[in-house]
Design an enzyme around this catalytic site. Structure first.
Site: not given
Ligand code: ATP
Ligand code: LTN
Length: 338
Positions: A118, A199, A202
């Site tokens: 990040k 992965k 968002k």
């Molecule tokens: P950012 O991109 O802002 O880091 P994010 O999309 O990764 O956000 P988070 O809010 O960090 O989402 O994650 C919330 C939950 O969703 C956490 O438990 C995280 O491990 C899970 N998660 C996020 N992206 C994935 C994914 N692609 N597959 C499985 N689990 C996910």
């Protein structure tokens, strides 16, 4: 009630950093949250304190926290069966985080890959982003948590949380439960639809790579139909060589409950068009109602805020004994609360 009869304590959090959660959040974490409220003593938190570690707009943040909580309720969290709250309403979280920060080595904090990823993406990196994992550890340890349902990307933060709990208990005597990650192998990392080596996320996925829960059903269909596959035209699970198709099979299987083998034989000899068309319907039919339910919940903001205040009051009452114990152990005066 004996210790053996006590339900496991579950805690998890999600950041209000977008207008909608996505399919990776849902399959990797949120679906488990809903299931676990039935069998455990679960707390779920919209972690807005974490959300200010990257650039944010105050009005947007408050609204996203509300919309995040509404989506969680729309997915099936029931305030009678779990404790749902907004992190900034429970000051015990940053209070414990400060103590944990003083137990963490610079070296171990510097190894966190989420911080490295990040901070590399931003012009200006804050100290808050660096100390993010200690706030996450505080979230978890405040509630004597046994299990933490998350996606694979959070495993390293969970390891740090465990190390901090073990170290603190070793220095000061038993204070914290050492939590276990709860990561469902099959859906631990849902991949970006247009770049299946990454992965779904968002913050880093492009507009077509990330399928949002609040997307219109037709937009969801389009995203599935334009997902990257390969030139082989055979629906086969092989994550190394066929990352795109394997990701779609994982999504299909986890939304319908059909095994991957069953899906492979059902689509044997058929092209990707049929497969994607059917999956597009499954996704739109399963996720479509979430947007409608979210809008209905947001129509009564007073009721939503009442649920969240009630959740925060419950959470504070549960957090206070651990915080008081920790204050005493490190040699602080007891906190004075209203
Ligand atoms: P950012 O991109 O802002 O880091 P994010 O999309 O990764 O956000 P988070 O809010 O960090 O989402 O994650 C919330 C939950 O969703 C956490 O438990 C995280 O491990 C899970 N998660 C996020 N992206 C994935 C994914 N692609 N597959 C499985 N689990 C996910
Ligand atoms: N770091 C997590 C969000 C998070 C969390 C937590 C998850 C903050 N506190 C406590 C589980 C338990 C993320 O970015 N997904």
């Amino acid at each position: 009630m004996s210790a053996a009869d006590r339900k496991p304590r579950v805690f998890s959090g999600i950041q209000p950093t977008s207008d909608s959660f996505h399919l990776g959040n849902y399959l990797g974490a949120l679906r488990q949250w809903v299931a676990m409220q039935e069998t455990t003593d679960a707390l779920y938190c919209v972690v807005d304190l974490h959300a200010i570690t990257v650039e944010h707009e105050p009005k947007v943040l408050r609204e996203r926290s509300r919309v995040s909580a509404a989506q969680l309720l729309a997915l099936g969290l029931d305030p009678e069966r779990c404790t749902l709250f907004i992190q900034s309403q429970v000051p015990e979280h940053p209070m414990l985080s400060w103590i944990l920060g003083s137990e963490t080595g610079m070296g171990e904090a510097s190894r966190m890959t989420q911080f490295k990823d990040k901070s590399a993406k931003q012009e200006r990196t804050t100290v808050g982003l660096f100390t993010y994992p200690m706030l996450m550890a505080a979230d978890i340890l405040l509630y004597q948590t046994d299990q933490v349902p998350v996606g694979e990307d959070q495993r390293q933060h969970l390891e740090l949380t465990r190390d901090l709990a073990i170290r603190f208990n070793g220095t000061y005597g038993k204070t914290f439960t050492v939590p276990e990650p709860y990561i469902v192998k099959e859906t631990a990392t849902i991949k970006d639809l247009t770049d299946p080596d990454k992965k779904m996320s968002k913050s880093s996925s492009g507009p077509r790579g990330c399928l949002y829960l609040l997307d219109e059903p037709n937009a969801m269909r389009k995203k599935i139909k334009s997902a990257v596959t390969d030139s082989e035209a055979s629906v086969r699970y092989d994550p190394e060589n066929k990352a795109g198709v394997s990701n779609l099979l994982t999504i299909y299987s986890s939304l319908t409950g059909d095994s991957i083998e069953k899906l492979e034989s059902a689509y044997a000899g058929k092209g990707y068009g049929d497969f994607k068309g059917d999956l597009a319907d499954v996704v739109a039919d399963t996720l479509g109602p979430i947007a409608t339910a979210t809008r209905e919940i947001l129509d009564d903001r007073a009721e939503l805020d009442r649920i969240l205040t009630m959740g925060a009051e419950k959470a504070r009452a549960m957090a206070a004994p651990t915080l008081n114990k920790t204050y005493k152990k490190v040699g602080f005066y007891p906190p004075v609360t209203r």
